[in-house]
Structures are given as C-alpha cells and as structure tokens.
Design an enzyme around this catalytic site. Structure first.
Site, PDB file in Angstrom:
ATOM      1  N   ARG A 230       0.812  -1.220   0.000  1.00 31.01           N
ATOM      2  CA  ARG A 230       0.000   0.000   0.000  1.00 31.01           C
ATOM      3  C   ARG A 230       0.846   1.271   0.000  1.00 31.01           C
ATOM      4  O   ARG A 230       0.384   2.337  -0.385  1.00 31.01           O
ATOM      5  CB  ARG A 230      -0.913  -0.014   1.226  1.00 31.01           C
TER       6      ARG A 230
ATOM      7  N   ASP B 140      -7.615  21.683  -7.936  1.00 33.58           N
ATOM      8  CA  ASP B 140      -7.731  20.567  -8.868  1.00 33.58           C
ATOM      9  C   ASP B 140      -7.082  21.025 -10.176  1.00 33.58           C
ATOM     10  O   ASP B 140      -7.589  21.908 -10.858  1.00 33.58           O
ATOM     11  CB  ASP B 140      -9.216  20.219  -9.057  1.00 33.58           C
TER      12      ASP B 140
HETATM   13  C1  LIG Z   1     -12.226  13.391 -13.972  1.00 34.57           C
HETATM   14  C2  LIG Z   1     -11.953  14.419 -12.992  1.00 34.57           C
HETATM   15  C3  LIG Z   1     -11.726  14.089 -11.652  1.00 34.57           C
HETATM   16  C4  LIG Z   1     -11.865  12.697 -11.133  1.00 34.57           C
HETATM   17  O1  LIG Z   1     -10.934  11.820 -11.670  1.00 34.57           O
HETATM   18  P1  LIG Z   1     -11.185  10.234 -11.716  1.00 34.57           P
HETATM   19  O2  LIG Z   1      -9.829   9.716 -11.999  1.00 34.57           O
HETATM   20  O3  LIG Z   1     -12.187   9.994 -12.792  1.00 34.57           O
HETATM   21  O4  LIG Z   1     -11.695   9.830 -10.376  1.00 34.57           O
HETATM   22  C5  LIG Z   1     -11.437  15.105 -10.780  1.00 34.57           C
HETATM   23  N1  LIG Z   1     -11.376  16.382 -11.187  1.00 34.57           N
HETATM   24  C6  LIG Z   1     -11.576  16.741 -12.462  1.00 34.57           C
HETATM   25  C7  LIG Z   1     -11.483  18.171 -12.860  1.00 34.57           C
HETATM   26  C8  LIG Z   1     -11.887  15.771 -13.403  1.00 34.57           C
HETATM   27  O5  LIG Z   1     -12.121  16.133 -14.667  1.00 34.57           O
END
Ligand SMILES: *Cc1c(COP(=O)(O)O)cnc(C)c1O
Length: 410
Positions: free
Chosen positions: A74, A202
C-alpha cells in the site's frame, strides 16, 4: 564545452521524458517495470525495523523524510515511486502521493485537513463529484461547505470564517471554464492572520505540463491522472503533490484511507507521461482551431475556452498558464434535448462518453446550471462539452459540421 549550458535545468518536455527514473534500472530496461506486490520480504527483524523507520519518516539520519523504501504494497514500490518523483518535478512540489483515482485524490486531500466543526470554501464551478462529496459525505461529519463564485479573486477574504480550514479551487472550472485568480486568492487567504488555512487546487485541465499552481502560492495540487497523464483512456489514477509542510499529513491520510494505486495502472500512467508533452501540444493546437471555428458558427451562442482572445479568463490564463488542455464547451443559441441528441448521435470521430484526456475526441451534453448554488448559469441548456483529441483537425471540423446539420434538422 560551456558548462553553464550543460548544467541548465531541463525544460518540461525533457522532464516528462526522463524524470523519476531510478538511478540504476534493473536489467537495464528503459522503463521501471511493473512490480506487483503486497508483501515485502525482509531478511531479519532488524531490517524490518529499519524499513519501518525509513518509510514512516522516523529514521534518525533524516527525521520527517518519508523515504521511498519497500515496506508494504500500500505504501508503493519502485513502479509507483517513479511516477511520484516525476510528477513532483513537473509540479515543482516537495513530494507526491498517488491514489486509486482522481476523485480519491480529491477526497483524500480534503479528509486530511478537515475535521468536525471546520468550514470549507469550494468553487461553485467545481467538478460535480467533488461537490457531491462535500454535500453528502463531509456534511455527515459536521464539515460545512460554502460555495463561492469562481471569479471571486481576492474578495475570497470576505468569505473566510474563524473555522475556515481549506480553500479549494479548480481552474478552469469543470464544464464552464472560468479561470480563477489563483495567486490573488492565495494571497488573500494567507493574509488572514492567526489562522492556518490550506489552499488546494484541482489541476486536471491543463495537467502539470501546462500549469504549476504550487509556484503561485497553492499548498496542494491535485490531479486526475486518469485524464492527460494516462492519456489513453485505459486506467484510473490520482495524484496529490504538496509543499513540504503538508506532505506528512497527506502521506498518512492516503495510507489510512487505503486508496493506494495499482502498480499496473501506475505503469500505464508513467508510460503516458513520457509522451505528455507532445500530446498536450497537439491537443492545444487542435482545440484552439476548433474553438475558433465554433465561435464563427451561427448556431453557437458562446464558446468557453480560455485561450480564445475574447474569453473573460484569457488574460489571467496567459499570465498564469503555460498552455491549455483540449477540453472546452459551448452554449447554443437555440437548443433542446432532442436537437442536441440528434447532433451527438451520428458523430463519426467525437465519441459519446464521460471522462476525457485520452488521445481521442469525445462529446457529451452539458448542464452546468443544475449543480450551481452560488452563481447562476446564464446560458441555454443543454450545452455541449467537447474533448478535442489528436485526430486531424479538418476531420474533426467536418464531423462537427455534420453534427450542426443534424442539430438544425426538423
Ligand atoms: C475526472 C476528474 C476528476 C476525477 O478523476 P477520476 O480519476 O475519474 O476519479 C477530478 N477532477 C476533475 C477536474 C476531473 O475532470
């Protein structure tokens, strides 16, 4: 030879090719192989103790440093550390933890810093599952979320409460592509005296190839590697890169939440990373051509893509970003579900599907107004979201042209 040239730090397109590799690659393979491992074997108990101290950042020679040593599956293995090191370099961070998905990276980072009674500030244009996590999970644990206008800038200061612990950004916003004033927001948040507030972003849209939020005052940069890093729509993975101060908390949280990444998926992501530079350049080139073409169409009310000169976020995008991803959306002058469905059904190269960031073009209907609470979406719904892939741009434009013909059919 001029040694100052030889010692120059590498450019990002060189970094994505070389960074993260082990000093000595076993059996001289170019790529770090896939190590599939749960159990790690030790010679004796002394070796276990040493590995434990190193892995948990408790070794006497370097306390606080979470060494990338074999301990248990992990916590990663050489396959995962290769990508962690490479992403850390690209993001210009201290270190990185990988998670089993992008959403896993978002939730791990939020859980790591929030507790009962805390307040979270979240951009109103955030990725919808992130919003659902706040409303459905964090809320159950007594964590309050306030959504703010993504264009708030330094006025974020007015939203800070004594209990605010995290300010979360996403730039540009999912589906609507507002570019946030990230340095302005971070500056305002850090000016709050006697209160430690963690800033997170993000960073999926531009990928760490085209945006470096940690250099603009953000503490934690989160990525869905599922998108551009993997780049081939065949694996799911997330990453959290942070400044030094917050890394131990993230490391422990990933560990205790158990959202570790599969080495097979990590291998695919590392393989994807090696071509990230050329892919991003092509996504950007194609996407800009298509965004400009869409802007000239009479069916289109507005195209949402920050590199467009008349996009409201264009100036900040130029100031802060090194480039753009291939994801955009547009609003139609006159749309209903039936006409949009007609357009989507019958596309040749733009396939219908969620996610994005692979080599291929994608299309889907978009309803950004449905989930907003702090701001109002002023355009007709459904809109259309495109991921512009690596195909020939003329073929893509012809495909869209056919789509508009079907849209207008009665
Ligand atoms: C797709 C996406 C996620 C989530 O990613 P996954 O790998 O599908 O869980 C998070 N933030 C943004 C902006 C995304 O486009």
């Amino acid at each position: 030879m001029d040694s100052s040239k030889v010692n120059k730090p590498p450019k990002d397109s060189t970094k994505v090719v070389h960074s993260g590799k082990e000093d000595v690659s076993i059996h001289r393979t170019v790529n770090t192989p896939v190590y599939r491992a749960s159990t790690i074997l030790f010679k004796d108990t002394e070796e276990v103790e040493k590995a434990f101290q190193d892995a948990y950042g408790r070794s006497s020679d370097s306390p606080g440093v979470f060494k990338k040593v074999p301990f248990y599956g992990r916590k990663g293995n050489p396959t995962t550390w290769t990508l962690e090191r490479a992403l850390t370099e690209l993001e210009k961070g201290y270190d990185t933890v990988l998670t089993s998905s992008g959403l896993g990276a978002v939730t791990t980072a939020l859980f790591a810093f929030l507790k009962n009674g805390d307040h979270l500030l979240m951009s109103d244009s955030v990725y919808e599952p992130t919003r659902h996590f706040c409303d459905q999970i964090l809320r159950k644990y007594g964590i309050e979320t306030t959504y703010y206008d993504p264009l708030v800038g330094e006025k974020i200061f007015d939203f800070l409460k004594p209990s605010t612990r995290v300010v979360f950004m996403e730039s540009p916003g999912s589906h609507t592509f507002e570019i946030q004033d990230v340095p302005g927001i971070c500056k305002a948040v850090k000016s709050k005296k006697n209160q430690e507030i963690v800033t997170m972003i993000d960073n999926t849209w531009a990928s760490p190839f085209y945006y470096k939020p940690l250099t603009q005052g953000v503490d934690i940069s989160i990525g869905s590697c599922t998108k551009y890093v993997v780049g081939h729509s065949d694996a799911m993975l997330g990453s959290i890169t942070s400044v030094e101060k917050h890394f131990p908390n993230l490391w422990h949280s990933r560990q205790l939440l158990g959202v570790s990444a599969s080495p097979d998926d990590v291998y695919l992501a590392t393989r994807g990373l090696r071509t990230l530079g050329v892919r991003m350049q092509k996504h950007q080139e194609n996407a800009l051509l298509i965004a400009e073409w869409l802007s000239s169409r009479r069916e289109v009310e507005k195209v949402f893509y920050p590199p467009l000169k008349d996009d409201p976020g264009n100036q900040i995008w130029q100031r802060d970003f090194l480039g753009a991803g291939g994801l955009m959306s547009f609003a139609l002058k006159d749309a209903d579900e039936n006409s949009v469905n007609r357009m989507i059904n019958g596309m040749k190269y733009f396939s219908l599907g969620f996610s994005w960031g692979g080599y291929e073009s994608l299309i889907c209907a978009s309803y950004p107004g449905r989930s907003r609470t702090a701001t109002k979406w002023k355009f007709k719904e459904p809109g259309i979201r495109l991921h512009v892939g690596l195909e020939d741009s003329e073929d893509l434009i012809n495909d869209l042209e056919g789509g508009f013909e079907r849209l207008l059919q009665v």
